[in-house]
Design a protein around this motif. Structure first.
Motif, mmCIF file in Angstrom:
data_model
loop_
_atom_site.group_PDB
_atom_site.id
_atom_site.type_symbol
_atom_site.label_atom_id
_atom_site.label_comp_id
_atom_site.label_asym_id
_atom_site.label_seq_id
_atom_site.Cartn_x
_atom_site.Cartn_y
_atom_site.Cartn_z
ATOM 1 N N ARG A 197 0.826 -1.209 0.000
ATOM 2 C CA ARG A 197 0.000 0.000 0.000
ATOM 3 C C ARG A 197 0.854 1.250 0.000
ATOM 4 N NH1 ARG A 197 2.092 2.368 4.230
ATOM 5 N NH2 ARG A 197 1.637 1.678 6.326
ATOM 6 N N ALA B 170 0.289 5.137 1.325
ATOM 7 C CA ALA B 170 -0.677 5.717 2.279
ATOM 8 C C ALA B 170 -0.398 7.198 2.551
ATOM 9 C CB ALA B 170 -0.636 4.919 3.588
ATOM 10 N N PRO B 171 -0.579 8.046 1.559
ATOM 11 C CA PRO B 171 -0.263 9.467 1.748
ATOM 12 C C PRO B 171 -1.352 10.222 2.528
ATOM 13 C CG PRO B 171 -1.166 9.123 -0.432
ATOM 14 C CD PRO B 171 -1.089 7.766 0.199
ATOM 15 N N SER B 172 -0.963 11.355 3.078
ATOM 16 C CA SER B 172 -1.909 12.263 3.730
ATOM 17 C C SER B 172 -2.120 13.466 2.817
ATOM 18 C CB SER B 172 -1.344 12.753 5.069
ATOM 19 O OG SER B 172 -1.187 11.666 5.937
ATOM 20 N N GLU C 153 -4.714 8.828 4.154
ATOM 21 C CA GLU C 153 -4.602 9.021 5.611
ATOM 22 C C GLU C 153 -5.007 10.456 5.956
ATOM 23 O OE1 GLU C 153 -1.062 7.198 7.319
ATOM 24 O OE2 GLU C 153 -2.048 5.292 6.886
ATOM 25 N N TYR D 136 -2.272 8.846 14.112
ATOM 26 C CA TYR D 136 -1.578 8.124 13.039
ATOM 27 C C TYR D 136 -1.269 6.687 13.463
ATOM 28 C CZ TYR D 136 2.478 6.258 10.631
ATOM 29 O OH TYR D 136 3.342 5.412 10.003
ATOM 30 N N VAL E 289 -2.992 3.505 11.530
ATOM 31 C CA VAL E 289 -2.136 2.793 10.565
ATOM 32 C C VAL E 289 -2.114 1.292 10.874
ATOM 33 C CG1 VAL E 289 0.179 2.969 11.638
ATOM 34 C CG2 VAL E 289 -0.035 3.091 9.187
ATOM 35 N N ARG F 179 7.748 2.009 3.174
ATOM 36 C CA ARG F 179 7.579 3.447 3.431
ATOM 37 C C ARG F 179 8.933 4.066 3.747
ATOM 38 N NH1 ARG F 179 4.324 2.400 9.124
ATOM 39 N NH2 ARG F 179 6.093 1.557 10.253
ATOM 40 N N LEU G 5 9.998 6.735 9.127
ATOM 41 C CA LEU G 5 9.026 6.028 9.969
ATOM 42 C C LEU G 5 9.589 4.743 10.565
ATOM 43 C CD1 LEU G 5 5.868 6.759 7.808
ATOM 44 C CD2 LEU G 5 6.370 7.635 10.095
HETATM 45 N N1 GLU Z 1 0.559 8.860 5.991
HETATM 46 C C1 GLU Z 1 1.962 8.746 6.278
HETATM 47 C C2 GLU Z 1 2.717 9.835 5.545
HETATM 48 O O1 GLU Z 1 2.191 10.418 4.606
HETATM 49 C C3 GLU Z 1 2.553 7.422 5.860
HETATM 50 C C4 GLU Z 1 2.156 6.332 6.752
HETATM 51 C C5 GLU Z 1 2.786 4.974 6.474
HETATM 52 O O2 GLU Z 1 3.190 4.688 5.344
HETATM 53 O O3 GLU Z 1 2.809 4.192 7.402
HETATM 54 O O4 GLU Z 1 3.833 10.118 5.923
#
Ligand code: GLU
Length: 291
Positions: A7, A9-11, A43, A206, A210, A224, A228
């Motif tokens: 996946r 998963a952008p914000s 997200e 978050y 997540v 990712r 993180l």
């Molecule tokens: N939404 C997070 C971001 O844009 C990424 C979260 C993830 O990949 O776990 O930095």
């Protein structure tokens, strides 16, 4: 039978930049190489900063890059009930507590300690840890302050959670951490202090959403950015508490600017939209990020 599931998963709280392009393209490529599927998750729990307009521009950029994903797209803002259910489990288990200190109060506490020549611990992102004293607040005082309408956040009681769930906590890393850590990684969530799990007005954070979504979407591979890597320790602890499956993790390089700084949406760095306008093609972007 178990098809790998990846996946991105952008914000949608700003425009996508080259770093996002790299992450999305790498996820799609790894999904292809592993005969897996590629999902998109929005997200957007921060409903003040994430807007439908920014989401639309983000999806448009991803399509322009040549990416496609299996529907449906999961939009976190449509699933607060799922996070509330998990939060209720944590409250019921006594593993989260209401934390009432404002930023200013926390700052004053730290300054007081430093003034006495003491030290104050910082998390892996360099942020001072939240003070520990509210862990032991009486239930009656908690109830009274909540009833009085005082603002609060739910914080994880990490020492208590570690006693119950922290034995042999690790994850398998096929990328690398900031110090080149790879392979089996021992998770140390205490480095983050008592992280925020939910806020008074938003039943999640978050970290909570997540891990719930990675489980609900059957994610087998989390690919990712390296920023993180250390947060994974918190995710592993939450997965243990909530009985969720554990994906494999791959933390990739961050794309940096000419000063070696990580790209950021807030500085408006190298937005894909600007590169598109300047006439770059998707293959130029792939080349720039080394894919
Ligand atoms: N939404 C997070 C971001 O844009 C990424 C979260 C993830 O990949 O776990 O930095």
């Amino acid at each position: 039978m178990n098809r790998p599931v990846f996946r991105f998963a952008p914000s949608p709280n700003g425009l996508l930049h080259l770093g996002h392009a790299y992450s999305a393209l790498l996820n799609a490529r790894m999904a292809g190489e592993n005969g897996g599927c590629f999902l998109l998750r929005i997200e957007d729990i921060d409903t003040a900063r994430c807007t439908p307009e920014l989401e639309k521009r983000m999806i448009d950029d991803l399509h322009w890059l040549g990416l496609s994903w299996e529907e449906p797209v999961r939009r976190q803002s449509q699933h607060f009930a799922d996070y509330q259910t998990a939060l209720d489990v944590l409250i019921e288990a006594g593993l989260v507590y209401p934390a009432f200190m404002s930023r200013g109060e926390v700052r004053a506490r730290i300054e007081e300690r430093m003034g006495e020549g003491g030290e104050w611990p910082h998390d892996p992102d360099g942020v001072p840890l939240y003070p520990e004293d509210e862990r032991t607040m009486s239930q009656s005082e908690r109830r009274r302050r909540i009833a009085d309408g005082e603002p609060f956040a739910w914080r994880l009681d990490v020492p208590r959670a570690m006693i119950r769930y922290g034995r042999n906590l690790f994850w398998d890393e096929s990328g690398a951490g900031p110090e080149g850590e790879t392979g089996r990684i021992a998770a140390d969530p205490a480095r983050w202090g008592d992280v925020v799990i939910a806020r008074k007005e938003t039943p999640t954070s978050y970290h909570l959403s997540v891990v719930i979504d990675d489980a609900l979407q059957g994610i087998t591979h989390v690919v990712r950015g390296r920023d993180l890597f250390h947060a994974t320790a918190v995710h592993r602890l939450l997965q243990e508490i909530l009985g969720l499956p554990v994906p494999l993790y791959h933390h990739h390089d961050l794309i940096v600017d000419e000063h070696g700084r990580k790209l950021s949406k807030s500085r408006g760095d190298t937005a894909l939209a600007a590169l598109r306008q300047a006439g770059l093609q998707p293959e130029d972007i792939r080349r720039q990020v080394g894919l």
